[in-house]
Write a protein that holds these residues in place. Structure first.
Motif, mmCIF file in Angstrom:
data_model
loop_
_atom_site.group_PDB
_atom_site.id
_atom_site.type_symbol
_atom_site.label_atom_id
_atom_site.label_comp_id
_atom_site.label_asym_id
_atom_site.label_seq_id
_atom_site.Cartn_x
_atom_site.Cartn_y
_atom_site.Cartn_z
ATOM 1 N N ARG A 1 -7.115 0.805 4.105
ATOM 2 C CA ARG A 1 -5.852 1.446 4.465
ATOM 3 C C ARG A 1 -5.826 1.853 5.942
ATOM 4 O O ARG A 1 -4.801 1.765 6.614
ATOM 5 C CB ARG A 1 -5.613 2.682 3.585
ATOM 6 C CG ARG A 1 -5.384 2.389 2.121
ATOM 7 C CD ARG A 1 -5.161 3.675 1.340
ATOM 8 N NE ARG A 1 -3.887 4.278 1.684
ATOM 9 C CZ ARG A 1 -2.741 4.034 1.044
ATOM 10 N NH1 ARG A 1 -2.710 3.188 0.037
ATOM 11 N NH2 ARG A 1 -1.622 4.638 1.407
ATOM 12 N N PHE B 1 0.825 -1.207 0.000
ATOM 13 C CA PHE B 1 0.000 0.000 0.000
ATOM 14 C C PHE B 1 0.862 1.262 0.000
ATOM 15 O O PHE B 1 0.513 2.265 -0.618
ATOM 16 C CB PHE B 1 -0.917 0.029 1.225
ATOM 17 C CG PHE B 1 -2.212 -0.722 1.071
ATOM 18 C CD1 PHE B 1 -3.175 -0.301 0.174
ATOM 19 C CD2 PHE B 1 -2.475 -1.856 1.834
ATOM 20 C CE1 PHE B 1 -4.380 -0.979 0.031
ATOM 21 C CE2 PHE B 1 -3.675 -2.541 1.704
ATOM 22 C CZ PHE B 1 -4.627 -2.109 0.794
ATOM 23 N N GLU B 2 1.981 1.221 0.685
ATOM 24 C CA GLU B 2 2.835 2.410 0.810
ATOM 25 C C GLU B 2 3.701 2.656 -0.419
ATOM 26 O O GLU B 2 3.897 3.798 -0.832
ATOM 27 C CB GLU B 2 3.737 2.275 2.045
ATOM 28 C CG GLU B 2 3.035 2.490 3.363
ATOM 29 C CD GLU B 2 4.005 2.505 4.523
ATOM 30 O OE1 GLU B 2 4.790 1.547 4.649
ATOM 31 O OE2 GLU B 2 3.978 3.474 5.308
ATOM 32 N N TRP C 1 -6.130 7.874 3.959
ATOM 33 C CA TRP C 1 -7.048 7.895 2.817
ATOM 34 C C TRP C 1 -8.003 9.053 3.057
ATOM 35 O O TRP C 1 -8.445 9.236 4.181
ATOM 36 C CB TRP C 1 -7.831 6.582 2.681
ATOM 37 C CG TRP C 1 -8.792 6.618 1.517
ATOM 38 C CD1 TRP C 1 -10.129 6.917 1.568
ATOM 39 C CD2 TRP C 1 -8.479 6.386 0.146
ATOM 40 N NE1 TRP C 1 -10.678 6.882 0.319
ATOM 41 C CE2 TRP C 1 -9.686 6.568 -0.586
ATOM 42 C CE3 TRP C 1 -7.319 6.076 -0.551
ATOM 43 C CZ2 TRP C 1 -9.743 6.419 -1.962
ATOM 44 C CZ3 TRP C 1 -7.387 5.927 -1.921
ATOM 45 C CH2 TRP C 1 -8.581 6.094 -2.614
ATOM 46 N N LEU D 1 -2.815 3.673 7.687
ATOM 47 C CA LEU D 1 -2.441 4.507 6.546
ATOM 48 C C LEU D 1 -3.544 5.510 6.216
ATOM 49 O O LEU D 1 -4.715 5.298 6.557
ATOM 50 C CB LEU D 1 -2.166 3.634 5.318
ATOM 51 C CG LEU D 1 -1.031 2.621 5.462
ATOM 52 C CD1 LEU D 1 -0.942 1.733 4.228
ATOM 53 C CD2 LEU D 1 0.298 3.329 5.703
ATOM 54 N N GLU E 1 -8.153 2.607 -1.952
ATOM 55 C CA GLU E 1 -8.741 2.686 -0.612
ATOM 56 C C GLU E 1 -8.525 1.400 0.172
ATOM 57 O O GLU E 1 -8.328 1.425 1.386
ATOM 58 C CB GLU E 1 -10.246 2.978 -0.706
ATOM 59 C CG GLU E 1 -10.887 3.184 0.655
ATOM 60 C CD GLU E 1 -12.398 3.061 0.646
ATOM 61 O OE1 GLU E 1 -13.019 3.503 1.623
ATOM 62 O OE2 GLU E 1 -12.960 2.509 -0.320
ATOM 63 N N GLY E 2 -8.585 0.268 -0.507
ATOM 64 C CA GLY E 2 -8.449 -1.009 0.177
ATOM 65 C C GLY E 2 -8.613 -2.155 -0.791
ATOM 66 O O GLY E 2 -8.683 -1.971 -2.015
#
Length: 325
Positions: free
Chosen positions: A266, A241-242, A273, A271, A250-251
């Motif tokens: 996230r 994700f990073e 969003w 993280l 978003e996921g």
């Protein structure tokens, strides 16, 4: 791509979650965070998540297509919620107990009224033929989006019941690296759930349209398959994700073979969003309306009419589309 599962109830996280007493980045005024641990949940393992189809979780509002008045209709999400007295009792109970399942509801008296046309979502638990509230005390359900609805005006903007079509954003059938905006018969979307995204939905995380020219689309759930995912480990997903362009979403929602849907957001991984530049916005998009089969003219202000003027055009990014209204 074959049709995947529909979103008819709350999706569990792929990991066991824990609550931390820190202000939420997802919900304003929420004094706690729900974060993923490193342990996969029993629900995910029971659903064989390792062999599931991973798809992008799109940030919008959930919709459903099913019949109403003898034809396919778009339905908006409307959860039946408890009245003030019942909600107060429920929250007091939650403070003293662990499980919401032990709370006893009176479905006849504890809930706010809903329109007569309201229907409960499929797959929710029932007792004696009546829907049972979920762990939040809500009964998920749907209401039809009527033509010209003020309450659901943005939903209404992406459907035309006279011609039985919907404005849909999905991958181009011949090129998965390209998005396509097209008019799709509602009959082809029957019993599917979709996400309505755009200018006036959830803070517009994809930066679509403008106040002067609002822009909205329907995206079928499971439309954007995620490829080259890392292993199902907390740290590997966090790094994906990073650091990966494909991870600027978003996921993830895993569509399991038994129909179960499992997700990770996230925020579960601590993280942020929304993001300044999402993966969806990095893809080129083609307009393919093909409205020649419809005899009557569309309303001048409708999105269908606007897109018919730029039919067969290709844009570098989704955010580049500006409609002339």
């Amino acid at each position: 791509m074959k049709r995947l599962g529909s979103v008819q109830r709350k999706m569990p996280c792929v990991f066991v979650t824990e609550v931390k007493a820190e202000p939420s980045a997802k919900r304003e005024h929420q004094p706690f965070k729900v974060l993923a641990t490193e342990t996969l949940s029993e629900k995910a393992l029971d659903a064989d998540v390792y062999n599931a189809v991973a798809t992008e979780k799109v940030d919008g509002t959930c919709c459903y297509v099913t019949n109403y008045k003898g034809q396919p209709y778009l339905w908006a999400r409307l959860d039946r919620k408890p009245n003030k007295q019942a909600d107060k009792r429920f929250k007091k109970f939650l403070h003293s107990k662990e499980s919401a399942k032990e709370f006893h509801w009176n479905t006849e008296e504890d809930f706010k009224p809903v329109p007569e046309c309201w229907i409960p979502a499929k797959e929710i638990e029932k007792q004696n033929g009546k829907p049972v509230p979920d762990e939040n005390g809500h009964i998920p359900g749907w209401v039809p989006v009527e033509k010209g609805s003020k309450q659901y005006c943005w939903h209404s903007s992406v459907v035309n019941y006279e011609f039985g079509i919907a404005l849909v954003l999905r991958h181009h059938p011949d090129d998965p690296g390209v998005l396509e905006i097209s008019a799709v018969p509602l009959s082809e979307l029957l019993e599917q759930t979709l996400e309505l995204i755009g200018t006036n939905i959830n803070g517009n995380p994809y930066g679509l349209g403008s106040k002067k020219s609002p822009l909205h689309f329907l995206t079928p759930h499971g439309a954007f398959q995620v490829r080259n995912l890392p292993t199902l480990k907390h740290n590997d997903l966090l790094s994906w994700f990073e650091d990966c362009r494909e991870g600027q979403i978003e996921g993830i929602v895993w569509h399991c073979g038994d129909g179960c849907l499992i997700k990770v957001h996230r925020h579960h991984l601590g993280l942020c969003w929304p993001l300044p530049d999402t993966y969806m916005n990095s893809k080129p998009v083609i307009i393919n309306m093909n409205l020649n089969n419809y005899d009557c003219a569309f309303d001048n202000q409708s999105l269908f009419n606007q897109f018919s003027k730029i039919d067969k055009q290709k844009f570098d990014r989704l955010k580049d589309i500006i409609l002339d209204v």
